[in-house]
Enzyme design. Structure first.
Site, short mmCIF file in Angstrom:
data_model
loop_
_atom_site.label_atom_id
_atom_site.label_comp_id
_atom_site.label_asym_id
_atom_site.label_seq_id
_atom_site.Cartn_x
_atom_site.Cartn_y
_atom_site.Cartn_z
N LYS A 16 -2.86 38.86 -42.79
CA LYS A 16 -3.59 39.56 -41.72
C LYS A 16 -4.98 38.94 -41.63
CE LYS A 16 -3.34 44.02 -40.88
NZ LYS A 16 -3.52 45.49 -40.93
N PHE B 68 -6.19 46.33 -37.78
CA PHE B 68 -7.52 45.75 -37.56
C PHE B 68 -7.50 44.26 -37.23
CE2 PHE B 68 -8.79 49.53 -40.02
CZ PHE B 68 -9.79 50.00 -39.18
N GLY B 69 -6.34 43.66 -37.09
CA GLY B 69 -6.34 42.23 -36.81
C GLY B 69 -4.96 41.70 -36.50
N ASP C 257 -0.27 56.79 -40.93
CA ASP C 257 0.19 56.13 -39.69
C ASP C 257 1.63 55.65 -39.85
OD1 ASP C 257 -0.01 55.30 -37.07
OD2 ASP C 257 -0.97 53.39 -37.56
N GLY D 108 2.20 39.42 -34.91
CA GLY D 108 1.87 40.62 -34.14
C GLY D 108 0.51 41.15 -34.53
N GLY E 93 -1.93 43.99 -36.19
CA GLY E 93 -2.00 45.06 -37.17
C GLY E 93 -3.07 46.04 -36.76
#
Length: 442
Positions: free
Chosen positions: A50, A32-33, A146, A28, A30
């Site tokens: 990631k 930033f990536g 977040d 999936g 994230g």
């Protein structure tokens, strides 16, 4: 530094390795990536990686991507995803963390919604585990910023951890405030919507939204526009949770979704409340058996990681890797230090000779099965601007009882050149990492 992608055949298929990792499948997106499931060649264990392509990023965006490494490396606890290492290859940043095999809370709730409401015991268990993960972060003056269902990961159907710290913030002290507007709108605290300075209480609000979602399968505040959502959040009025849940859950929720942060409960106050204290021990006992976190290993706050103008030079500024090497085996030898004698494979005479020469007197009896200490060697092939005519090789080593010798450095560097010449035909350059023993010098 550019990473050589090594190619081999596994079950007849072509396989690429990135710094000793085989990417298995896409998991999936994230912050930033993209996130992938990967197998580490050194120990055959599964990790999450990631992959952040920084080539089209601004300097600020690169700094924000690197910030996640700093935060991950600054916190360790039973209910926070574990950081293992980070490396750079061809301006792509790779962040290696533990893999949560049961997905995220968002997917869990989607599946459970079809079957009806969650049992109250599950609601309490998940909420208290998230609370403990947040406590670990706040104790280190780190704000997650977040917290949402997609950033809560399940290691099993009953054991969860907080992850994706891409926008987390390290405060200078526990009274410091942050001011940047970040987060996912449904979970963002009123003070953030008002563009006011905020502290750890913003995470407490997000925990309130998560607790509400565990009870109702939806966030407490919804609207058709951002402006409408902001108005609802700042009013703080939400529909009550279903009546079959206890008053204790309602009381706890009321302490979380409080508009004024000064009146909102802290994580410490929540854990000390009667509603949670009466359930804490039974929940922690139930999940501790599933945790592989070692509380005896303290983690210090990592200093701000400087991002060089040439992003590939970032490697030297990154924190060291944090793998548990007790059960890591050099290829062809068997379980490493810490393995029971019955699990060890005896060394060959050549391995015994090499080990005895390097560590006199430390191999007890020929064929007794003792295994030499592991050492990690990284060979780096540099090709500035892709020009092999101006290339050079470097070798780094750590681990083992003694420092690596100049002769071993020379041998390793020579082999690095041979590797680079071999892969130059494929126009693939980079670093190879492996765990070796004295009998496996390059």
């Amino acid at each position: 530094m550019v990473c050589i992608v090594l190619f081999g055949l596994a079950n007849g298929a072509k396989v690429s390795l990135i710094n000793g990792f085989q990417l298995l499948k896409f998991l999936g997106k994230g912050t930033f990536g993209a996130v992938y499931q990967a197998r580490r060649e050194a120990d055959s264990k599964i990790y999450a990686i990631k992959k952040v392509d920084t080539r089209r990023m601004t300097a600020k965006e690169r700094a924000e991507a690197v910030n996640e490494i700093r935060v991950l490396a600054s916190v360790a606890g039973e209910h926070v995803i574990t950081f293992y290492e980070a490396f750079v290859a061809d301006d792509v940043l790779y962040i290696v963390t533990e893999y949560a095999g049961n997905g995220d809370l968002l997917g869990f709730l989607k599946n459970k919604k079809r079957a009806g409401h969650l049992p109250e015991a599950t609601v309490w268990s998940f909420f208290i585990q998230m609370l403990l993960g947040t406590k670990t972060m706040h104790e280190n003056n780190i704000l997650h910023r977040d917290l949402k269902a997609a950033n809560v990961f399940l290691c099993s159907n009953t054991f969860l951890k907080l992850g994706d710290l891409g926008v987390a913030k390290v405060l200078k002290h526990d009274q410091a405030l942050a001011s940047t507007q970040v987060g996912t709108p449904y979970y963002v605290a009123p003070e953030v919507w008002r563009n006011k300075p905020y502290n750890s209480k913003c995470d407490v609000w997000s925990l309130g939204c998560l607790l509400y979602e565990l009870c109702t399968f939806r966030p407490p505040f919804e609207a058709e526009s951002m402006e409408g959502l902001a108005r609802k959040v700042m009013k703080g009025k939400y529909e009550q949770i279903p009546s079959f849940y206890s008053q204790a859950l309602r009381t706890t929720l009321a302490k979380l979704l409080v508009i004024e942060p000064k009146q909102r409960a802290s994580v410490e106050e929540l854990l000390a409340s009667d509603e949670i204290r009466s359930r804490l021990n039974s929940i922690t006992d139930a999940v501790s058996a599933q945790s592989d976190h070692h509380t005896s290993e303290p983690v210090n706050i990592v200093s701000t990681i400087a991002v060089p103008r040439r992003f590939n030079d970032l490697t030297k500024n990154l924190p060291p890797s944090r793998y548990d090497t007790k059960d890591v085996s050099p290829k062809g030898i068997g379980p490493g230090e810490g393995a029971p004698p019955s699990a060890r494979m005896p060394m060959t005479p050549q391995q015994q000779h090499a080990y005895g020469a390097q560590y006199p007197g430390q191999y007890p009896v020929a064929g007794a099965g003792a295994v030499p200490p592991s050492r990690e060697i990284r060979m780096v092939y540099h090709a500035p601007n892709g020009n092999p005519n101006s290339s050079r090789a470097s070798i780094f080593a750590r681990g083992g009882y003694n420092p690596i010798t100049h002769a071993q450095m020379h041998t390793g560097a020579s082999q690095a050149y041979r590797l680079s010449n071999h892969y130059q035909q494929q126009q693939e350059y980079s670093a190879q990492r492996a765990r070796v023993t004295p009998s496996h010098w390059y």
